[in-house]
Enzyme design. Structure first.
Site, mmCIF file in Angstrom:
data_model
loop_
_atom_site.group_PDB
_atom_site.id
_atom_site.type_symbol
_atom_site.label_atom_id
_atom_site.label_comp_id
_atom_site.label_asym_id
_atom_site.label_seq_id
_atom_site.Cartn_x
_atom_site.Cartn_y
_atom_site.Cartn_z
ATOM 1 N N ASP A 96 3.178 0.487 7.624
ATOM 2 C CA ASP A 96 3.235 -0.212 8.911
ATOM 3 C C ASP A 96 4.612 -0.191 9.566
ATOM 4 O O ASP A 96 4.764 -0.674 10.683
ATOM 5 C CB ASP A 96 2.803 -1.666 8.725
ATOM 6 N N TYR A 123 -31.398 11.198 10.656
ATOM 7 C CA TYR A 123 -32.315 10.337 11.400
ATOM 8 C C TYR A 123 -33.462 9.885 10.511
ATOM 9 O O TYR A 123 -34.066 10.672 9.776
ATOM 10 C CB TYR A 123 -32.905 11.059 12.607
ATOM 11 N N ALA A 131 0.801 -1.223 0.000
ATOM 12 C CA ALA A 131 0.000 0.000 0.000
ATOM 13 C C ALA A 131 0.834 1.274 0.000
ATOM 14 O O ALA A 131 0.727 2.113 -0.904
ATOM 15 C CB ALA A 131 -0.955 -0.008 1.192
ATOM 16 N N ARG A 189 2.935 1.874 -16.311
ATOM 17 C CA ARG A 189 3.058 3.290 -15.933
ATOM 18 C C ARG A 189 4.516 3.680 -15.690
ATOM 19 O O ARG A 189 4.807 4.634 -14.978
ATOM 20 C CB ARG A 189 2.207 3.576 -14.694
ATOM 21 N N CYS A 229 -6.070 -6.547 4.525
ATOM 22 C CA CYS A 229 -7.256 -6.607 5.391
ATOM 23 C C CYS A 229 -8.286 -7.612 4.884
ATOM 24 O O CYS A 229 -9.135 -8.069 5.650
ATOM 25 C CB CYS A 229 -7.901 -5.224 5.491
ATOM 26 N N ARG A 267 2.694 10.236 -11.154
ATOM 27 C CA ARG A 267 1.676 11.156 -11.659
ATOM 28 C C ARG A 267 2.219 12.585 -11.769
ATOM 29 O O ARG A 267 1.844 13.341 -12.656
ATOM 30 C CB ARG A 267 0.456 11.156 -10.730
ATOM 31 N N ASN A 289 -2.022 3.870 2.841
ATOM 32 C CA ASN A 289 -2.361 4.493 1.566
ATOM 33 C C ASN A 289 -2.219 6.012 1.621
ATOM 34 O O ASN A 289 -1.721 6.634 0.683
ATOM 35 C CB ASN A 289 -3.787 4.102 1.157
ATOM 36 N N VAL A 349 15.399 -6.497 -0.705
ATOM 37 C CA VAL A 349 16.493 -5.579 -0.398
ATOM 38 C C VAL A 349 17.144 -6.038 0.901
ATOM 39 O O VAL A 349 16.467 -6.241 1.916
ATOM 40 C CB VAL A 349 15.984 -4.130 -0.268
ATOM 41 N N ARG A 374 -24.387 12.660 25.778
ATOM 42 C CA ARG A 374 -25.206 13.332 26.794
ATOM 43 C C ARG A 374 -24.884 12.814 28.188
ATOM 44 O O ARG A 374 -24.731 13.581 29.144
ATOM 45 C CB ARG A 374 -26.694 13.106 26.493
#
Length: 466
Positions: free
Chosen positions: A292, A435, A14, A75, A48, A25, A314, A85, A451
């Site tokens: 992570d 609601y 990610a 790309r 996940c 980009r 991400n 590595v 409350r």
């Protein structure tokens, strides 16, 4: 023609590939050459989703891949799968890598800018038998494939999950779906140490009702193996022995930073890399880190801690990619929001637990309310428990935990926004939430808790200990 800058990314999930893609980009291949290394077989995937793939709820692994290696290469990103590595040479601006698919052939690759996105590793304590065949960690798609093969080849249908955190309870559900008899072992007083024990008790009750055996206060001492093939056959605690055809580790993760530490990059108390708001590694002008393997700032306490979630990874990648390309972006921090489920029970938390608030030196009040996911008279209204922590005297919201059925978990997002904005529980009571009877009671459960918390703050005044 000018030589393009060289960007090297270590880690192809990610954070790493989001950084590589975002940088691409902003800058084309004539200005920026991007090389990414990934030691596994897959890239840009949803870790996940692994428990739901294992449980047969979703297809995998292809369905869990957001962007394939071929799409990244199209790309103009030089993505090298099955390449690990092994060394970062900051002085010479290069990394050494080993081709895992080609007999371990090693090469050096130079960089002008470096992104470290090495992720996290599942905890595997040094216990007898913990590395035996039939014992599985679950962190990558490769791990998920190995576990599925193990389930299909298991001699029986008994599974033991060690650890009752998010991964533990999600894997317990997956194994139930696969038809296994599941036992979950955890050292804590209740499952889900990411909740306070009183809320964890609700999770335990629900898990037991689903046929999962939950054993708490259980300190695992080892895994027994058979004499013929060394295959796991039981998990042993200080008090008992639990037969197992499959053992799954759900003990959480730690930052995978051995490579960074060997290069002299600074680590925090949790072992994660320390970065600034731009996710640049402390003391390094041309090295960034995300996902992570880093620590993040807790917006409630101001301290740094390790939270391994794909949502953060991400975002980290987007921030890093913009900065690598010469732009400007920051990652201010998190409030610790997470949701999960076990069968039809939804579990959510954000902000601080009681233990975390005490450790931060905060004085606080707590309230717990029981409400329903819909108007009480509407069909299929389900019970929901909401626990809320608020700071004494100021009434500042400190944390919320929610346990309930359908419609419970995502309500935590209300509290996450309130925490990020630094709202008080009194201010929360005036929130204009949607609601209608199919979606909520007139007073949403989170607002009912607010409350009650506001009343508790007022009742304590400003004097005396909590």
């Amino acid at each position: 023609m000018a030589t393009p800058e060289r960007l090297v990314v270590i880690g192809g999930d990610a954070a790493g590939m989001a950084a590589a893609s975002q940088a691409r980009r902003h800058k084309g291949p004539e200005a920026l050459a991007v090389t990414a290394f990934e030691r596994g077989h897959f890239t840009s995937y949803s870790a996940c989703g692994i428990p739901y793939w294992v449980g047969g709820v979703v297809d995998g692994p292809d369905a869990l891949i957001a962007r394939t290696a071929e799409e990244h290469r199209a790309r103009d990103i030089d993505l090298r799968l099955r390449t690990e590595v092994t060394e970062i040479d900051l002085d010479r601006g290069r990394v050494r890598s080993r081709d895992l698919a080609d007999g371990g052939r090693e090469t050096w690759t130079g960089f002008d800018k470096l992104v470290v996105a090495t992720g996290a590793r599942p905890l595997r304590p040094p216990l007898p038998g913990i590395d035996a065949p039939g014992v599985y960690g679950v962190q990558t798609l490769d791990d998920g494939q190995r576990l599925l093969y193990g389930l299909r080849g298991a001699a029986g249908r008994r599974a033991v999950v060690i650890g009752a955190g998010y991964i533990g309870v999600e894997m317990a559900e997956a194994l139930v779906h696969r038809g296994f008899q599941v036992t979950v072992l955890d050292q804590g007083a209740q499952p889900m140490s990411t909740l306070d024990p009183d809320m964890g008790a609700l999770v335990r009750t629900a898990m037991c009702g689903m046929g999962i055996e939950v054993v708490t206060g259980a300190r695992v001492t080892g895994v027994l193996t058979d004499e013929d093939e060394g295959q796991a056959r039981a998990v042993v605690t200080e008090d008992a022995e639990y037969p197992a055809d499959v053992v799954v580790l759900g003990l959480g993760v730690r930052p995978e930073t051995a490579l960074a530490e060997a290069a002299g990059l600074p680590l925090g108390a949790s072992g994660g890399l320390r970065t600034d708001l731009a996710l640049r590694v402390a003391g390094q002008e041309h090295v960034w880190a995300g996902g992570d393997c880093v620590e993040v700032r807790d917006l409630v306490t101001g301290e740094h801690r390790h939270i391994a979630l794909g949502t953060h990874a991400n975002k980290h990648g987007q921030v890093i990619g913009a900065n690598v390309a010469g732009g400007y972006a920051t990652f201010p921090g998190v409030v610790g929001t997470a949701v999960s489920k076990v069968c039809d029970l939804e579990i959510a938390r954000t902000g601080l637990l009681e233990s975390q608030a005490r450790a931060a030196g905060l004085q606080f009040v707590t309230v717990t309310i029981e409400s329903t996911s819909r108007a009480g008279y509407y069909p299929e209204a389900r019970p929901m428990h909401v626990k809320m922590l608020a700071e004494r005297r100021t009434g500042r919201l400190l944390g919320v935990q929610i346990v309930g059925r359908e419609g419970a978990a995502k309500r935590v997002d209300i509290a996450a926004v309130a925490l990020t904005a630094g709202m008080t529980v009194e201010q929360m009571t005036a929130l204009d939430l949607g609601y209608a009877p199919p979606f909520s009671p007139v007073w949403d459960p989170v607002l009912v808790a607010a409350r009650k918390a506001d009343a508790a703050v007022r009742a304590t005044g400003s004097a005396g200990p909590r």
